[in-house]
Motif scaffolding. Structure first.
Motif, short mmCIF file in Angstrom:
data_model
loop_
_atom_site.label_atom_id
_atom_site.label_comp_id
_atom_site.label_asym_id
_atom_site.label_seq_id
_atom_site.Cartn_x
_atom_site.Cartn_y
_atom_site.Cartn_z
N HIS A 1 5.18 -4.61 -0.75
CA HIS A 1 5.95 -5.17 -1.85
C HIS A 1 6.33 -6.62 -1.54
O HIS A 1 6.45 -6.99 -0.37
N PHE A 2 6.50 -7.38 -2.60
CA PHE A 2 6.88 -8.78 -2.47
C PHE A 2 8.08 -9.02 -3.39
O PHE A 2 8.09 -8.58 -4.54
N LYS A 3 9.09 -9.72 -2.86
CA LYS A 3 10.30 -9.95 -3.65
C LYS A 3 10.85 -11.34 -3.37
O LYS A 3 10.92 -11.77 -2.22
N ASP B 1 15.93 -12.50 -9.50
CA ASP B 1 15.03 -11.88 -8.52
C ASP B 1 13.84 -11.26 -9.22
O ASP B 1 13.95 -10.74 -10.34
N VAL B 2 12.70 -11.34 -8.57
CA VAL B 2 11.44 -10.80 -9.08
C VAL B 2 10.79 -10.00 -7.96
O VAL B 2 10.64 -10.49 -6.85
N SER B 3 10.43 -8.75 -8.26
CA SER B 3 9.80 -7.91 -7.25
C SER B 3 8.54 -7.26 -7.84
O SER B 3 8.49 -6.94 -9.03
N ASN B 4 7.55 -7.07 -6.99
CA ASN B 4 6.30 -6.46 -7.44
C ASN B 4 5.60 -5.78 -6.27
O ASN B 4 5.84 -6.13 -5.10
N ASN C 1 3.82 -15.78 -10.15
CA ASN C 1 3.33 -15.27 -8.87
C ASN C 1 3.27 -13.74 -8.87
O ASN C 1 2.31 -13.14 -8.37
N ALA C 2 4.30 -13.09 -9.43
CA ALA C 2 4.34 -11.62 -9.46
C ALA C 2 3.23 -11.05 -10.32
O ALA C 2 2.60 -10.03 -9.96
N LEU C 3 2.95 -11.69 -11.46
CA LEU C 3 1.89 -11.19 -12.34
C LEU C 3 0.51 -11.47 -11.76
O LEU C 3 -0.41 -10.66 -11.93
N LYS C 4 0.38 -12.58 -11.08
CA LYS C 4 -0.93 -12.97 -10.55
C LYS C 4 -1.33 -12.16 -9.34
O LYS C 4 -2.50 -11.80 -9.18
N HIS C 5 -0.38 -11.86 -8.47
CA HIS C 5 -0.69 -11.19 -7.21
C HIS C 5 -0.13 -9.77 -7.13
O HIS C 5 -0.28 -9.12 -6.10
N GLY C 6 0.48 -9.30 -8.21
CA GLY C 6 1.08 -7.97 -8.19
C GLY C 6 0.33 -6.98 -9.06
O GLY C 6 -0.65 -7.30 -9.73
#
Length: 338
Positions: A328-330, A285-288, A257-262
């Motif tokens: 940002h999304f986390k 945790d993953v943040s972008n 999700n982070a790579l696709k939408h970040g």
């Protein structure tokens, strides 16, 4: 008629029968208005008790699974019943109709202890209604899970690929690519590892955490081919990966999700992936930064599906938190007792 309307209809029918039975004695044995009002008063108070137990006490007990919560809720419901009955029958009826249930001068202590008995039916009815609906709901969930399992098995059979054919084909492509490009050959090998991991099966649906981590590394390296030197992702691991087991592919959806939408090509705002192991708990945790130019509006990981899977595997032993501020999304995941 939907489920909610059906439930409301059944509740109304039940209370109609209950109230009708309660005031039946008024028509059979006496025509005194005081008896009718006191009977209706009892019905109203029991209805209040039932829904306090049904909507609050028993759901809280189910959530926390502690007898102290249940005992406190039942005692609180009793006290509520006694207070409401005192205000209704000793104060309001006296002011409006000139009579009360208990004679004037009755000690509050006697009123309190005498009404403990009268408070029990409402609690009992609330427990029966809640337990009955909880049992029905559990049965529906079990049927739904069985249906979903059957559908998943059918879908799997329809899309099943012979893994040996797939691996042999990838090995052949590797042999063709190796003399031409090291990068292409390495990408094919990593893709082969990804496919092998995705098709791996275990009895309990879990794999060694190290294999899940290796899968993440291979996924990131294949993704890096699109951006080469302009791919900025920090993957940090704290603690020791030494034999822990986790559900297969439980971490990759958040990274995907982070790579696709970040934003992945900005060195000042890299995608950050943190995996921390502490005692028997896993923190991930993953943040972008959100890519405003993203044309693909699909939801990606499908958080409801992930929550459902975690609830089935780690009931009461996981926490999933999602934060978004427009820039940002986390996602933050905690698994206990891995």
């Amino acid at each position: 008629m939907n489920a909610l309307q059906k439930k409301i209809g059944l509740h109304l029918l039940g209370w109609t029968l209950y109230i009708g039975y309660s005031i039946l004695g008024y028509f059979l044995y006496t025509w005194r208005i005081e008896v009718l009002l006191l009977s209706l008063s009892q019905c109203v108070l029991h209805i209040v008790q039932v829904y306090v137990c049904y909507l609050l006490v028993f759901p809280l007990w189910l959530r926390y699974r502690h007898w102290l919560v249940l005992l406190s809720g039942i005692l609180g419901t009793m006290v509520l019943y006694i207070i409401l009955r005192y205000l209704l029958e000793q104060k309001l009826f006296l002011a409006l109709f000139g009579f009360s249930n208990y004679s004037e001068g009755t000690a509050l202590s006697y009123f309190f202890f005498d009404n403990i008995y009268w408070a029990l039916p409402g609690i009992f009815i609330g427990a029966v209604v809640w337990a009955f609906e909880a049992t029905i709901q559990k049965e529906r969930e079990n049927r739904s899970l069985k249906q979903e399992k059957v559908q998943a098995e059918l879908a799997f059979l329809k899309t099943q690929i012979n893994p040996h054919f797939l691996y042999n084909t990838l090995n052949y492509l590797y042999s063709l690519a190796y003399p031409v490009s090291d990068k292409l050959a390495d990408a094919i090998i990593r893709l082969s590892d990804l496919m092998r991991y995705m098709l791996h099966e275990s009895k309990d649906g879990k794999v060694e955490l190290q294999k899940e981590v290796d899968y993440l590394h291979n996924y990131l390296e294949i993704y890096r081919l699109r951006f080469e030197d302009n791919f900025f992702v920090n993957f940090n691991i704290q603690g020791h990966v030494n034999g822990q087991r986790v559900p297969s592919l439980v971490l990759i959806p958040f990274v995907e999700n982070a790579l696709k939408h970040g934003v992945v090509d900005d060195a000042s705002a890299p995608v950050t992936i943190n995996l921390q192991l502490e005692n028997d708990s896993l923190y991930f945790d993953v943040s972008n930064r959100i890519n405003k130019n993203q044309k693909d509006q699909t939801t990606g990981i499908g958080l409801p599906n992930i929550r459902r899977r975690l609830e089935l595997i780690y009931p009461g032993k996981y926490n999933l938190d999602v934060q978004e501020d427009g820039q940002h999304f986390k996602t933050m995941l905690k698994l206990q007792e891995i």
